[in-house]
Design a protein around this motif. Structure first.
Motif, PDB file in Angstrom:
ATOM      1  N   TYR A  64       0.833  -1.209   0.000  1.00 24.83           N
ATOM      2  CA  TYR A  64       0.000   0.000   0.000  1.00 24.83           C
ATOM      3  C   TYR A  64       0.868   1.261   0.000  1.00 24.83           C
ATOM      4  CZ  TYR A  64      -3.806  -3.211   1.222  1.00 24.83           C
ATOM      5  OH  TYR A  64      -4.719  -4.233   1.229  1.00 24.83           O
ATOM      6  N   LYS A  92      -7.841   3.573 -12.105  1.00 27.32           N
ATOM      7  CA  LYS A  92      -9.037   2.906 -11.573  1.00 27.32           C
ATOM      8  C   LYS A  92      -8.679   1.518 -11.054  1.00 27.32           C
ATOM      9  CE  LYS A  92     -12.265   5.336 -14.635  1.00 27.32           C
ATOM     10  NZ  LYS A  92     -13.282   5.195 -15.711  1.00 27.32           N
ATOM     11  N   SER A  95      -6.685   1.921  -7.873  1.00 27.05           N
ATOM     12  CA  SER A  95      -7.574   2.276  -6.776  1.00 27.05           C
ATOM     13  C   SER A  95      -8.302   1.045  -6.245  1.00 27.05           C
ATOM     14  CB  SER A  95      -8.585   3.332  -7.242  1.00 27.05           C
ATOM     15  OG  SER A  95      -9.519   3.626  -6.209  1.00 27.05           O
ATOM     16  N   TYR A  96      -8.740   0.179  -7.169  1.00 31.73           N
ATOM     17  CA  TYR A  96      -9.399  -1.060  -6.745  1.00 31.73           C
ATOM     18  C   TYR A  96      -8.418  -1.953  -5.993  1.00 31.73           C
ATOM     19  CZ  TYR A  96     -11.930  -5.474  -6.911  1.00 31.73           C
ATOM     20  OH  TYR A  96     -12.548  -6.643  -6.557  1.00 31.73           O
ATOM     21  N   TRP A  97      -7.212  -2.026  -6.521  1.00 31.61           N
ATOM     22  CA  TRP A  97      -6.159  -2.839  -5.891  1.00 31.61           C
ATOM     23  C   TRP A  97      -5.874  -2.349  -4.472  1.00 31.61           C
ATOM     24  CZ3 TRP A  97      -0.529  -3.160  -8.287  1.00 31.61           C
ATOM     25  CH2 TRP A  97       0.163  -4.214  -7.695  1.00 31.61           C
ATOM     26  N   ARG A  98      -5.812  -1.039  -4.337  1.00 31.55           N
ATOM     27  CA  ARG A  98      -5.456  -0.437  -3.039  1.00 31.55           C
ATOM     28  C   ARG A  98      -6.592  -0.492  -2.029  1.00 31.55           C
ATOM     29  NH1 ARG A  98      -4.829   1.229   1.312  1.00 31.55           N
ATOM     30  NH2 ARG A  98      -3.461   2.906   2.062  1.00 31.55           N
ATOM     31  N   ASN A  99      -7.823  -0.320  -2.476  1.00 33.67           N
ATOM     32  CA  ASN A  99      -8.923  -0.110  -1.531  1.00 33.67           C
ATOM     33  C   ASN A  99      -9.943  -1.250  -1.444  1.00 33.67           C
ATOM     34  OD1 ASN A  99      -8.109   2.665  -0.876  1.00 33.67           O
ATOM     35  ND2 ASN A  99      -8.704   3.127  -2.988  1.00 33.67           N
ATOM     36  N   ASP A 100     -10.073  -2.046  -2.499  1.00 32.87           N
ATOM     37  CA  ASP A 100     -11.148  -3.046  -2.523  1.00 32.87           C
ATOM     38  C   ASP A 100     -10.668  -4.486  -2.676  1.00 32.87           C
ATOM     39  OD1 ASP A 100     -13.428  -1.122  -2.489  1.00 32.87           O
ATOM     40  OD2 ASP A 100     -12.572  -0.509  -4.416  1.00 32.87           O
ATOM     41  N   PHE A 101      -9.539  -4.676  -3.324  1.00 35.02           N
ATOM     42  CA  PHE A 101      -9.035  -6.033  -3.571  1.00 35.02           C
ATOM     43  C   PHE A 101      -8.663  -6.688  -2.243  1.00 35.02           C
ATOM     44  CE2 PHE A 101      -5.294  -8.797  -4.516  1.00 35.02           C
ATOM     45  CZ  PHE A 101      -5.962  -9.778  -5.245  1.00 35.02           C
ATOM     46  N   ASP A 102      -9.179  -7.898  -2.028  1.00 39.32           N
ATOM     47  CA  ASP A 102      -8.956  -8.615  -0.775  1.00 39.32           C
ATOM     48  C   ASP A 102      -7.951  -9.745  -1.012  1.00 39.32           C
ATOM     49  OD1 ASP A 102      -9.066  -9.999   1.618  1.00 39.32           O
ATOM     50  OD2 ASP A 102     -11.256  -9.894   1.804  1.00 39.32           O
ATOM     51  N   ARG A 105      -8.423 -12.968   1.073  1.00 40.78           N
ATOM     52  CA  ARG A 105      -9.447 -13.867   0.560  1.00 40.78           C
ATOM     53  C   ARG A 105      -8.911 -14.671  -0.625  1.00 40.78           C
ATOM     54  NH1 ARG A 105     -14.789 -11.271  -1.930  1.00 40.78           N
ATOM     55  NH2 ARG A 105     -13.289 -10.811  -3.598  1.00 40.78           N
ATOM     56  N   ASP A 335     -10.157  -9.309  -9.853  1.00 43.67           N
ATOM     57  CA  ASP A 335      -9.648 -10.141  -8.764  1.00 43.67           C
ATOM     58  C   ASP A 335      -8.695 -11.209  -9.294  1.00 43.67           C
ATOM     59  OD1 ASP A 335     -10.916  -8.761  -6.779  1.00 43.67           O
ATOM     60  OD2 ASP A 335     -12.537 -10.210  -6.488  1.00 43.67           O
TER      61      ASP A 335
END
Length: 440
Positions: A64, A92, A95-102, A105, A335
């Motif tokens: 991060y 975009k 941003s997904y990688w940093r904030n939403d990608f788990d 999981r 993902d």
């Protein structure tokens, strides 16, 4: 008298040539040592160790921090993916990688199948080994090794594994699947010495399968996996029961290939060319050359100076270059794409994976394996958006026992990940063809 002797010599020479040509040539290789230093005096460690993909707070915090400190460079207006990964869309994705990608999981998803490591020729080789859970009584599983390429990983096959090990059709074969990471890729240790090429990888993977107790097995590959499994078939043709590939660029143009290029458009039936062959080979030779140049710059870099680095867009469909988002999520989920990236990132293998190009190309384009035909029964899945189209005639120049040639409805270079259902079905069909003949 002289004429009779001359004719006799010519006939004898022709017979000798045909006999020699009919013999199955086998690729030769010698054991290597790719670990640091010299081999231990007490010999190789044959232990097989369970392995688990792990992650921690420190690893994610480091990622991060690096993402947050990245400075984006704006793309040119109206450039889409023609200059590379479009910067606006990249932000975009980041941003997904940093904030939403788990990632945690996804680590659990990676660990849903058993992972192992074992030391071969001085380096730890990682592999996923999936045995069928519900094997029908009186049947045995069909062993299958599947080998990935660059910039892919063993994860490419996760969509196919359940289709092969737990098929829904009771008439389907049940497979036992082994998916190794090429040394220097993913969780396999990188060679510590120069010279580790596709033949070395083939030898190491043969040793892996023997260590797992397989007397014979099937093999599948695409990208580098195509070459590695081809080399495996050349090294030990009696052990590889069948070879299935979805990538088979011609290694050395022969007379049939040259004639087919020159005359194929005018006399397609003479060379067995289909409408698909004509459409893909003759839009314009100039266009084919230009497309090749557009997509091969990375290869020159990695074949010469790999220690200095987006292919899931244009290698899936060239037309995706004209889309603002590169068409990435038309075939894959973010993902899945980011999981593949994270395998490279967390293992720190990007440079060692690119060195594989230099090790293969630095030895020249006239290596022994390029001259040796493959006499193992082969199946070829021909996907319409592959980087290079290879007609059946060209495939047969290398793979002398081509049993199946299947034009696929859709799919590109990363076909195992993009079209797992189609790929699994073709592997089933090809293997059934050989297994039925064996029973007879």
């Amino acid at each position: 008298m002289f004429t009779e002797v001359l004719v006799g010599l010519v006939i004898a020479g022709l017979i000798f040539f045909l006999v020699q040509r009919s013999k199955t040539q086998v690729l030769k290789t010698e054991d290597g040592w790719w670990g640091p230093g010299v081999p231990p005096e007490d010999g190789e460690d044959f232990t097989i160790r369970p392995y688990k993909v792990t992650t921690g707070d420190e690893e994610l915090e480091d990622l991060y921090r690096r993402i947050d400190q990245t400075r984006p460079i704006p793309s040119l207006e109206d450039s889409q993916f023609n200059y590379g990964f479009n910067s606006q869309y990249l932000q975009k994705v980041v941003s997904y990688w940093r904030n939403d990608f788990d990632w945690r999981r996804q680590v659990d998803k990676l660990n849903q199948y058993p992972h192992f490591k074992t030391n071969i020729e001085g380096i730890d080789v990682h592999y996923v080994h999936v045995k069928p859970k519900n094997l029908p009584e009186g049947t045995s599983a069909v062993p299958l090794m599947m080998v990935h390429g660059w910039p892919g990983s063993f994860y490419e096959f996760y969509g196919m594994i359940p289709l092969l090990t737990e098929p829904s059709d009771p008439d389907d074969l049940v497979f036992e699947v082994v998916c190794p990471s090429i040394p220097g890729y993913g969780y396999s240790e990188a060679p510590h010495k120069k010279g580790f090429d596709s033949v070395c990888a083939a030898r190491v993977f043969h040793k892996l399968m023997k260590r797992l107790g397989f007397q014979q097995f099937y093999a599948h590959g695409g990208d580098w996996g195509w070459l590695i499994t081809t080399n495996m078939s050349q090294l030990e043709p009696k052990i590889v029961k069948g070879l299935h590939v979805n990538f088979a660029p011609p290694s050395k143009p022969g007379l049939p290939m040259i004639l087919s290029i020159m005359l194929g458009r005018r006399f397609p039936k003479l060379f067995g060319f289909t409408d698909m062959d004509i459409e893909r080979l003759y839009p314009c030779m100039e266009k084919l050359v230009v497309e090749s140049i557009k997509e091969s710059g990375y290869m020159h870099i990695q074949a010469t100076k790999p220690d200095t680095v987006e292919k899931f867009s244009t290698w899936t469909d060239h037309d995706f270059r004209s889309l603002d988002d590169g068409g990435l999520t038309r075939k894959f989920s973010l993902d899945d794409l980011l999981t593949n990236v994270m395998i490279y990132w967390t293992s720190g293998c990007i440079i060692s994976s690119m060195r594989f190009y230099k090790e293969n190309f630095s030895k020249g384009l006239n290596q022994p394996h390029e001259k040796i035909p493959v006499h193992v029964p082969t199946g070829f899945a021909c996907f319409p958006n592959e980087l290079m189209h290879t007609p059946k005639l060209w495939v047969k120049q290398k793979y002398r026992k081509l049993k199946t040639f299947t034009p696929m409805a859709s799919g590109g270079h990363f076909a195992a990940m993009e079209e797992p259902q189609l790929m699994a079905r073709d592997i089933q069909s090809f293997t059934k063809t050989l297994e039925k003949k064996k029973k007879k």
